[in-house]
Design an enzyme around this catalytic site. Sequence first.
Site, PDB file in Angstrom:
ATOM      1  N   ARG A  41       0.837  -1.216   0.000  1.00 35.18           N
ATOM      2  CA  ARG A  41       0.000   0.000   0.000  1.00 35.18           C
ATOM      3  C   ARG A  41       0.864   1.254   0.000  1.00 35.18           C
ATOM      4  O   ARG A  41       0.536   2.250  -0.676  1.00 35.18           O
ATOM      5  CB  ARG A  41      -0.915  -0.027   1.227  1.00 35.18           C
ATOM      6  CG  ARG A  41      -1.847   1.167   1.331  1.00 35.18           C
ATOM      7  CD  ARG A  41      -2.887   0.963   2.414  1.00 35.18           C
ATOM      8  NE  ARG A  41      -3.595   2.204   2.706  1.00 35.18           N
ATOM      9  CZ  ARG A  41      -3.565   2.844   3.862  1.00 35.18           C
ATOM     10  NH1 ARG A  41      -2.847   2.353   4.872  1.00 35.18           N
ATOM     11  NH2 ARG A  41      -4.225   3.976   4.030  1.00 35.18           N
ATOM     12  N   HIS A  87       0.421   3.920  -2.861  1.00 35.65           N
ATOM     13  CA  HIS A  87      -0.045   5.280  -2.593  1.00 35.65           C
ATOM     14  C   HIS A  87       1.039   6.328  -2.865  1.00 35.65           C
ATOM     15  O   HIS A  87       0.720   7.490  -3.124  1.00 35.65           O
ATOM     16  CB  HIS A  87      -0.543   5.386  -1.154  1.00 35.65           C
ATOM     17  CG  HIS A  87      -1.897   4.777  -0.958  1.00 35.65           C
ATOM     18  ND1 HIS A  87      -2.846   5.301  -0.110  1.00 35.65           N
ATOM     19  CD2 HIS A  87      -2.471   3.673  -1.517  1.00 35.65           C
ATOM     20  CE1 HIS A  87      -3.943   4.554  -0.142  1.00 35.65           C
ATOM     21  NE2 HIS A  87      -3.732   3.550  -0.995  1.00 35.65           N
ATOM     22  N   TRP A 108      -9.083  -9.429   2.848  1.00 33.04           N
ATOM     23  CA  TRP A 108      -9.846  -9.800   1.659  1.00 33.04           C
ATOM     24  C   TRP A 108      -9.903 -11.319   1.464  1.00 33.04           C
ATOM     25  O   TRP A 108     -10.723 -11.800   0.712  1.00 33.04           O
ATOM     26  CB  TRP A 108      -9.244  -9.150   0.422  1.00 33.04           C
ATOM     27  CG  TRP A 108      -9.517  -7.696   0.286  1.00 33.04           C
ATOM     28  CD1 TRP A 108     -10.542  -7.110  -0.409  1.00 33.04           C
ATOM     29  CD2 TRP A 108      -8.757  -6.603   0.830  1.00 33.04           C
ATOM     30  NE1 TRP A 108     -10.477  -5.738  -0.323  1.00 33.04           N
ATOM     31  CE2 TRP A 108      -9.390  -5.396   0.430  1.00 33.04           C
ATOM     32  CE3 TRP A 108      -7.603  -6.537   1.619  1.00 33.04           C
ATOM     33  CZ2 TRP A 108      -8.902  -4.140   0.788  1.00 33.04           C
ATOM     34  CZ3 TRP A 108      -7.118  -5.276   1.980  1.00 33.04           C
ATOM     35  CH2 TRP A 108      -7.753  -4.100   1.570  1.00 33.04           C
TER      36      TRP A 108
END
Length: 319
Positions: free
Chosen positions: A69, A73, A218
């Site tokens: 991430r 990002h 997830w």
Amino acid sequence: MNVLRARAPSMAMPVAVAGTILLFPTESAHAKSSAKVDVAAVRKSIAELIEEDSEKRDDGTSLTGTFVRLAWHSSGTYSKVDGSGGSNGARQRFNPEASMGANAGLHVARDALEKVKEKHPEISYGDLYTLAGVVAVEEAGGPVIPHRLGRVDMDSGETSPPDGRLPDADKGSSKSTTSHVREIFYRMGFNDQEIVALLGAHAVGRCHTEASGYWGPWNFSENTFSNEYFRLLLEERWSPKTTHNGKPWTGPDQFEDSTGQIMMLPSDMVLIHDPEFKKYVELYAKDEDAFFRDFAKAFAKLLELGVPFPAAKPWYKFW
């Protein structure tokens, strides 16, 4: 007009972006700086950090998803319209990017990587943050991802792009969320196939209520990079989350499977509601090799957006 100087050798060439002059190193400076980095040693340090941190946690979580991430990002703010944003500059270390809602919780990854930076001060933060995402994917069993050095650190966040360039999990309706996902990724130069491949990064990591308001992983193997995300999207029955640990769910809208142990965001669900997205979900659910191949290409592309790599020197010369 602001003039910012990157932390680099003094020889530099100016590049104008949106009314601001950014000074990036010359080709020789890039090559000289990058040549000093022992990439294999940095990779080893990142891998050891992930393993050591996981052992300390002893709860099944790790820095794997957080590093992916962070790399994502750091790079996903790019705009092909004016060339602004992207991983060059490592401006996420400073406000306004550090405090943007989409980056909530990423201080954990940045702080953890300080240990690697101290051990390998020659690597730029921009290269370190993106390489951490690459190593995290590979160490989790994912594909080998091309990565090259050359990002130059800025001294402040003055040239940070505006807030709102990273994807939101929900825009209130499936139609609006689908349009939003495409708008975000098209702005960076990706197509529908690349969008689906990149969202496959949700194979690793989880959401934390204290950061995003959402909760849960997830899939059941959040530290393993695989095509399980796509298989679960198609095969599980997803319903709106209404309870959590026996109490009413008060967080933002999200979906859960029959066990309540794994989840999907509204932005995940659009991948099976939109026909163009769904055909790639179906492909990747059946063919992990195809997913790995396409993810590696798309992720490498994402990490290089906006980075002024020096042009390759021609092999020929004139006399």
